[in-house]
Design an enzyme around this catalytic site. Structure first.
Site, short mmCIF file in Angstrom:
data_model
loop_
_atom_site.label_atom_id
_atom_site.label_comp_id
_atom_site.label_asym_id
_atom_site.label_seq_id
_atom_site.Cartn_x
_atom_site.Cartn_y
_atom_site.Cartn_z
N HIS A 208 0.88 -1.18 0.00
CA HIS A 208 0.00 0.00 0.00
C HIS A 208 0.91 1.22 0.00
CE1 HIS A 208 -3.53 2.44 1.65
NE2 HIS A 208 -2.49 3.26 1.70
N ARG A 292 -9.12 14.30 2.87
CA ARG A 292 -8.94 14.87 4.21
C ARG A 292 -7.49 14.66 4.63
NH1 ARG A 292 -8.21 9.86 6.35
NH2 ARG A 292 -9.63 8.28 5.58
P1 ADP Z 1 -10.34 1.65 3.20
O1 ADP Z 1 -11.00 2.80 2.53
O2 ADP Z 1 -11.26 0.89 4.08
O3 ADP Z 1 -9.05 2.00 3.84
P2 ADP Z 1 -8.97 0.66 0.86
O4 ADP Z 1 -9.66 0.50 -0.41
O5 ADP Z 1 -8.11 1.85 1.03
O6 ADP Z 1 -10.04 0.61 2.02
O7 ADP Z 1 -8.12 -0.64 1.17
C1 ADP Z 1 -7.53 -0.88 2.43
C2 ADP Z 1 -6.48 -1.96 2.33
O8 ADP Z 1 -7.02 -3.17 1.83
C3 ADP Z 1 -5.36 -1.64 1.39
O9 ADP Z 1 -4.38 -0.86 2.01
C4 ADP Z 1 -4.85 -3.01 1.02
O10 ADP Z 1 -4.04 -3.55 2.02
C5 ADP Z 1 -6.09 -3.83 0.99
N1 ADP Z 1 -6.62 -3.90 -0.39
C6 ADP Z 1 -7.49 -3.06 -0.97
N2 ADP Z 1 -7.74 -3.41 -2.23
C7 ADP Z 1 -7.02 -4.53 -2.47
C8 ADP Z 1 -6.87 -5.41 -3.59
N3 ADP Z 1 -7.52 -5.21 -4.72
N4 ADP Z 1 -6.03 -6.46 -3.45
C9 ADP Z 1 -5.37 -6.70 -2.31
N5 ADP Z 1 -5.48 -5.92 -1.22
C10 ADP Z 1 -6.30 -4.84 -1.29
#
Ligand code: ADP
Length: 671
Positions: A208, A292
């Site tokens: 991430h 934000r």
């Molecule tokens: P939130 O808005 O709840 O934080 P995100 O979409 O930012 O959700 O995703 C949070 C975490 O979930 C990411 O940092 C990653 O670790 C995991 N994640 C999200 N999408 C994927 C994906 N397509 N494949 C693998 N892991 C994912």
């Protein structure tokens, strides 16, 4: 610049905004609920307005109350912090209507990025790379199932309105899809009031990486580099750092450019974060944009030397961005650890209670603590159980990492379960030390991070024993004060015996394990023996402290701390060499006999609400079968059958509120 602003938030972020505002000469107004009447953000602000009961839906989330508080105090602008109303379009509108500046992006940008599926559509059009998946409007379960099958497993079901790692389900096989969809939608409705979902290909071993962007009202937009937030537990960030290890200049520029394009595509203003998911080969896809300030913004501040809240305030008043892209530079490396009141040994269950002892590392330019609590404050069940964010800076990654380990050792919490030792092990583990990062790191290092059996070294037990012995002496010395024969040998309680030195066995318990320690009183020291190890121990309190001890064990000398808790001071928290242990002192003079058999108890681990009953009353259940689901501290917790036996009755119904320690079911254990 504004003269006065209101902070529509609580906890560490409210305190953090107040700090910058104060430095800039801006007056601050806090808002608070019943539970927060004495909270740190209220103590720090110049003024504070009570906005209702403890539940967020009746206080921090009530737009009218916040606007009324701003009007009543004459605040010209509102800083929403993160969470709560920070990404709420209605709130943004309400501020506009009331003639109050919302310190954040325009409504349109919030709207565009508010839904993960809408945002993906927009970004696709702007040419930003996307994760393969379905983000359309058709929400028919069978249709979604078909889409997941087409993408091929593993897939992620995500609540379009989700955030904070909530409302997400990993599905590895087609047959598991329907149930995961139901559970995801249930969480989405209860957490975000919207059960629209999207399906995404699950990237294996991803990182991430997110880019901090900043735009002003004059059309300028820059990126303040990246943060690596790969170290996560159940999709929630645990440790963040900047810059991202292994990032090349070209890739940084490419990601920065994509992020700025994303921001420009929605006419962005203010601080925003564009989140990407990256493959190990460096290819990256847009995930979402957070409109934000992020929880982890301090690591960016540490490597750029900037104050992002100051930038937010300047941009909100209409000033241009203080620096151009060319003027921005990365210096060194920063890390942030999120210290939570949660118990890693109990599945990270949130913990509530009073912080009866809290000491923090010495603050400096390199060590920063952002917190909403101080010693004596309460971690309540109503809000996120975060205790603090610990942020450190070093010239390079390894220096920062070592400084973090040191700072964590000095962050000592007693009163609630916490993850400090877990974070220390995380910083020490091989994957993290080698920057071998991906979102599966914690799972991969589980054996090291969450050992089944903790070692309790001799020195830990010796320190607890020394504290107990000194405490006993202090109590008996206190009794002698004023006695006519205070100096008589009969009044001295140093354990002296005729012919042979006094000997006793002091019993401690660590978890389920007994740790008896044999103590022999010598002239000005003790011989202590445990598990066949024998040492001469001596020591005393460090001058001016009632907790900190200097202990000499044989030829070694070390400082440690003991904090005692409980009616008979029987629970001893020992902090030594960066580790903390809880030892139960088994006092032969105080013991209790319980005739109640606890094998069938299912107790509420914290206050919460019953949201589902999963087993049939009268049914015979195997140990570990799910019984019911509680919602507490914004998370779902499933409670399981404590043993094999029969579920006789549920004591609560769906929708009922339960208290910490309530007996939830009648369960008959099979003999
Ligand atoms: P939130 O808005 O709840 O934080 P995100 O979409 O930012 O959700 O995703 C949070 C975490 O979930 C990411 O940092 C990653 O670790 C995991 N994640 C999200 N999408 C994927 C994906 N397509 N494949 C693998 N892991 C994912």
């Amino acid at each position: 610049m504004f003269k006065k602003i209101l902070i529509a938030n609580r906890g560490e972020i409210a305190c953090r905004v107040i700090k910058t505002a104060r430095r800039m000469g801006i007056q601050t107004v806090a808002v608070y609920s019943d539970a927060d009447a004495k909270a740190r953000h209220v103590r720090l602000a110049d003024e504070a307005v009570h906005i209702g009961p403890s539940a967020v839906r009746e206080s921090y989330l009530v737009i009218e109350k916040i606007i009324a508080a701003a009007k009543a105090t004459g605040a010209e602008a509102i800083h929403p912090g993160y969470g709560f109303l920070s990404e709420n379009e209605d709130f943004c509108h309400a501020c506009d209507e009331a003639g109050i500046v919302f310190i954040g992006p325009p409504v349109f940008a919030i709207h565009a990025m508010g839904s993960k599926s809408e945002a993906k559509k927009l970004m696709g059009e702007a040419g930003v790379p996307l994760t393969p998946g379905y983000h359309g409007d058709n929400q028919d379960p069978e249709y979604l199932h078909g889409q997941a099958d087409a993408i091929q497993y593993p897939v992620l079901i995500k609540a379009a309105a989700g955030g904070g790692g909530k409302g997400m389900r990993l599905v590895e096989r087609s047959e598991d899809f329907p149930e995961a969809l139901i559970s995801c939608k249930r969480e989405a409705i209860s957490s975000f009031g919207d059960d629209h979902v999207l399906i995404e290909k699950y990237i294996t071993q991803p990182r991430h990486i997110e880019i901090q962007v900043f735009a002003d009202k004059l059309g300028n937009c820059v990126y303040l580099f990246e943060r690596d937030c790969s170290v996560q537990r159940r999709h929630q960030k645990v440790l963040e750092e900047a810059p991202a290890p292994g990032m090349t200049l070209e890739r940084r520029a490419a990601m920065g450019k994509a992020a700025v394009e994303a921001a420009k595509a929605v006419g962005y203003v203010g601080a925003g974060t564009v989140e990407f998911i990256a493959n190990q080969d460096g290819t990256f896809y847009f995930m979402e944009m957070n409109t934000r300030l992020q929880v982890e913004h301090p690591v960016t501040e540490m490597i750029t030397g900037l104050d992002l809240v100051e930038w937010q305030l300047k941009v909100a008043t209409g000033l241009p961005l203080p620096l151009t892209q060319d003027q921005l530079q990365i210096k060194g490396h920063a890390m942030e650890a999120r210290i939570y009141a949660e118990d890693p040994d109990k599945g990270f269950l949130p913990s509530t209670g009073r912080l009866i002892h809290l000491s923090t590392p010495v603050l400096s330019d390199d060590v920063r603590v952002d917190t909403g609590v101080e010693e004596g404050d309460e971690i309540s069940p109503f809000y996120d159980p975060m205790i603090a964010k610990l942020i450190v800076w070093g010239e390079d990654r390894d220096t920062a990492r070592l400084k973090m380990i040191r700072a964590l050792a000095d962050y000592q919490v007693v009163g609630v379960a916490n993850n400090v030792s877990f974070l220390t092990r995380l910083c020490e583990c091989e994957s993290f030390a080698n920057a071998n990062l991906d979102t599966g790191l914690i799972e991969r290092e589980k054996a090291f991070l969450l050992p089944v059996q903790y070692e309790t070294p001799f020195e830990t037990v010796a320190l607890a024993a020394l504290w107990k012995l000194l405490e006993e002496k202090r109590c008996s010395d206190a009794l002698r004060v004023g006695l006519a024969d205070a100096t008589s040998p009969w009044s001295i309680s140093d354990g002296w015996r005729l012919n042979f030195p006094a000997k006793r066995v002091m019993k401690f318990r660590v978890g389920e394990v007994d740790k008896p320690l044999t103590v022999v009183y010598q002239r000005d020291c003790f011989d202590m023996e445990m598990d066949g190890q024998l040492f001469t121990v001596k020591g005393g309190f460090v001058a001016g402290s009632v907790h900190e001890l200097q202990i000499n064990i044989g030829a070694f000398s070390v400082k440690g701390k003991v904090i005692a808790q409980g009616e008979y001071q029987e629970k001893l928290h020992v902090f030594l060499k960066g580790e903390s242990h809880v030892l139960q002192w088994i006092d032969p003079l105080h013991y209790t006999i319980s005739d109640h058999d606890h094998a069938g108890d299912v107790l509420a681990p914290m206050p919460g609400k019953v949201i589902a009953l999963l087993a049939e009353v009268g049914a015979r259940l195997e140990k570990g079968k799910p019984l019911m689901v509680l919602e507490a501290m914004k998370m779902e917790h499933t409670l399981h059958a404590p043993a094999t036996g029969t579920l006789k009755a549920y004591r609560f119904a769906v929708g009922d509120q339960v208290k910490d320690g309530d007996e939830l079911v009648e369960f008959e254990v099979e003999s």
